[in-house]
Design a protein around this motif. Structure first.
Motif, short mmCIF file in Angstrom:
data_model
loop_
_atom_site.label_atom_id
_atom_site.label_comp_id
_atom_site.label_asym_id
_atom_site.label_seq_id
_atom_site.Cartn_x
_atom_site.Cartn_y
_atom_site.Cartn_z
N LEU A 165 -19.59 -63.18 74.11
CA LEU A 165 -20.87 -62.60 74.54
C LEU A 165 -21.27 -61.42 73.68
O LEU A 165 -22.46 -61.22 73.42
N LYS A 166 -20.31 -60.66 73.21
CA LYS A 166 -20.63 -59.55 72.31
C LYS A 166 -21.27 -60.09 71.03
O LYS A 166 -22.26 -59.54 70.54
N GLU A 167 -20.73 -61.19 70.49
CA GLU A 167 -21.31 -61.82 69.31
C GLU A 167 -22.68 -62.42 69.60
O GLU A 167 -23.59 -62.32 68.79
N CYS A 168 -22.84 -63.02 70.77
CA CYS A 168 -24.13 -63.60 71.16
C CYS A 168 -25.22 -62.53 71.25
O CYS A 168 -26.37 -62.78 70.90
N MET A 169 -24.85 -61.35 71.73
CA MET A 169 -25.83 -60.27 71.83
C MET A 169 -26.33 -59.86 70.46
O MET A 169 -27.48 -59.45 70.30
N ARG A 170 -25.47 -59.95 69.46
CA ARG A 170 -25.91 -59.64 68.09
C ARG A 170 -26.86 -60.71 67.56
O ARG A 170 -27.79 -60.42 66.83
N ALA A 171 -26.60 -61.96 67.95
CA ALA A 171 -27.40 -63.08 67.44
C ALA A 171 -28.73 -63.24 68.18
O ALA A 171 -29.73 -63.61 67.57
N TRP A 172 -28.74 -63.00 69.48
CA TRP A 172 -29.95 -63.20 70.29
C TRP A 172 -30.34 -61.89 70.96
O TRP A 172 -29.79 -61.51 71.99
N SER A 173 -31.31 -61.21 70.38
CA SER A 173 -31.68 -59.89 70.87
C SER A 173 -32.32 -59.92 72.26
O SER A 173 -32.37 -58.90 72.93
N ASP A 174 -32.79 -61.08 72.70
CA ASP A 174 -33.42 -61.15 74.02
C ASP A 174 -32.43 -61.49 75.15
O ASP A 174 -32.81 -61.55 76.30
N LEU A 175 -31.16 -61.68 74.82
CA LEU A 175 -30.15 -61.98 75.84
C LEU A 175 -29.79 -60.71 76.60
O LEU A 175 -29.49 -59.68 76.00
N ARG A 176 -29.84 -60.79 77.93
CA ARG A 176 -29.44 -59.66 78.77
C ARG A 176 -28.04 -59.96 79.30
O ARG A 176 -27.75 -61.07 79.71
N LEU A 177 -27.19 -58.93 79.30
CA LEU A 177 -25.82 -59.09 79.76
C LEU A 177 -25.52 -58.05 80.82
O LEU A 177 -25.77 -56.87 80.62
N ILE A 178 -24.99 -58.50 81.96
CA ILE A 178 -24.58 -57.60 83.04
C ILE A 178 -23.11 -57.88 83.30
O ILE A 178 -22.72 -59.02 83.57
N ILE A 179 -22.29 -56.84 83.18
CA ILE A 179 -20.86 -56.97 83.41
C ILE A 179 -20.52 -56.20 84.68
O ILE A 179 -20.86 -55.03 84.81
N MET A 180 -19.85 -56.88 85.62
CA MET A 180 -19.56 -56.25 86.91
C MET A 180 -18.06 -56.24 87.17
O MET A 180 -17.51 -57.16 87.77
N PRO A 181 -17.37 -55.17 86.72
CA PRO A 181 -15.96 -55.01 87.07
C PRO A 181 -15.85 -54.24 88.37
O PRO A 181 -16.33 -53.12 88.49
#
Length: 167
Positions: free
Chosen positions: A91-107
């Motif tokens: 997902l870290k790599e995907c965020m670099r490739a697709w600037s419109d991807l939103r990521l929410i991490i819930m630990p």
């Protein structure tokens, strides 16, 4: 595009799918607005999709693409497993490739600093009154990453919001 929420176990993915579908009954015109992704090659995704961490990882590894999703929520990220660790790297790599991807991490119980150091350099620790910022749009050229914990049926404690330049 769909919103996807990962769970570490199949039982949790199914339970969330049923609960959200029940609570959203009548809210959407499309019948399959809430669904579960069980296999990496499923087509016709619902608007809100629940799946297991390893299924999303397999989907990416087989297609090298996650552009079906506008937002990916990694729930229970504190439950460290090989699948979750590899998924976070992907997902870290995907965020670099697709600037419109939103990521929410819930630990739920993990050290949020560990996740924030991995994904971002600067962060803002939020006071409770500042937590409404999560609902505001990020400024142009930045991506908003929200780290949250202490989730119950009636509340969500937002620990940090990061603003990262999009490249």
């Amino acid at each position: 595009k769909s919103i996807l929420c990962t769970q570490p176990r199949k039982v949790a993915a199914f339970a969330l799918t049923r609960r959200v579908a029940k609570e959203c009954h009548g809210c959407y015109e499309k019948i399959n607005s809430i669904g579960t992704l069980l296999y990496r090659d499923q087509q016709d995704l619902a608007k809100m999709v629940y799946t297991m961490d390893h299924v999303l990882l397999q989907l990416y590894l087989s297609t090298r693409n996650l552009n079906w999703f506008s937002c990916i929520v990694v729930d229970e990220a504190h439950e460290r497993s090989l699948s979750i660790d590899l998924l976070l790297a992907v997902l870290k790599e995907c965020m670099r490739a697709w600037s419109d991807l939103r990521l929410i991490i819930m630990p739920a119980t993990a050290n949020a600093e560990l996740f924030s150091d991995y994904f971002c350099i600067e962060h803002l620790s939020l006071r409770q009154e500042d937590q409404q910022l999560v609902f505001e749009a990020a400024s142009a050229g930045t991506r908003k990453i929200v780290f949250a914990t202490n989730i119950t049926e009636t509340s969500l404690t937002i620990m940090m919001i990061f603003l990262e330049p999009c490249s």
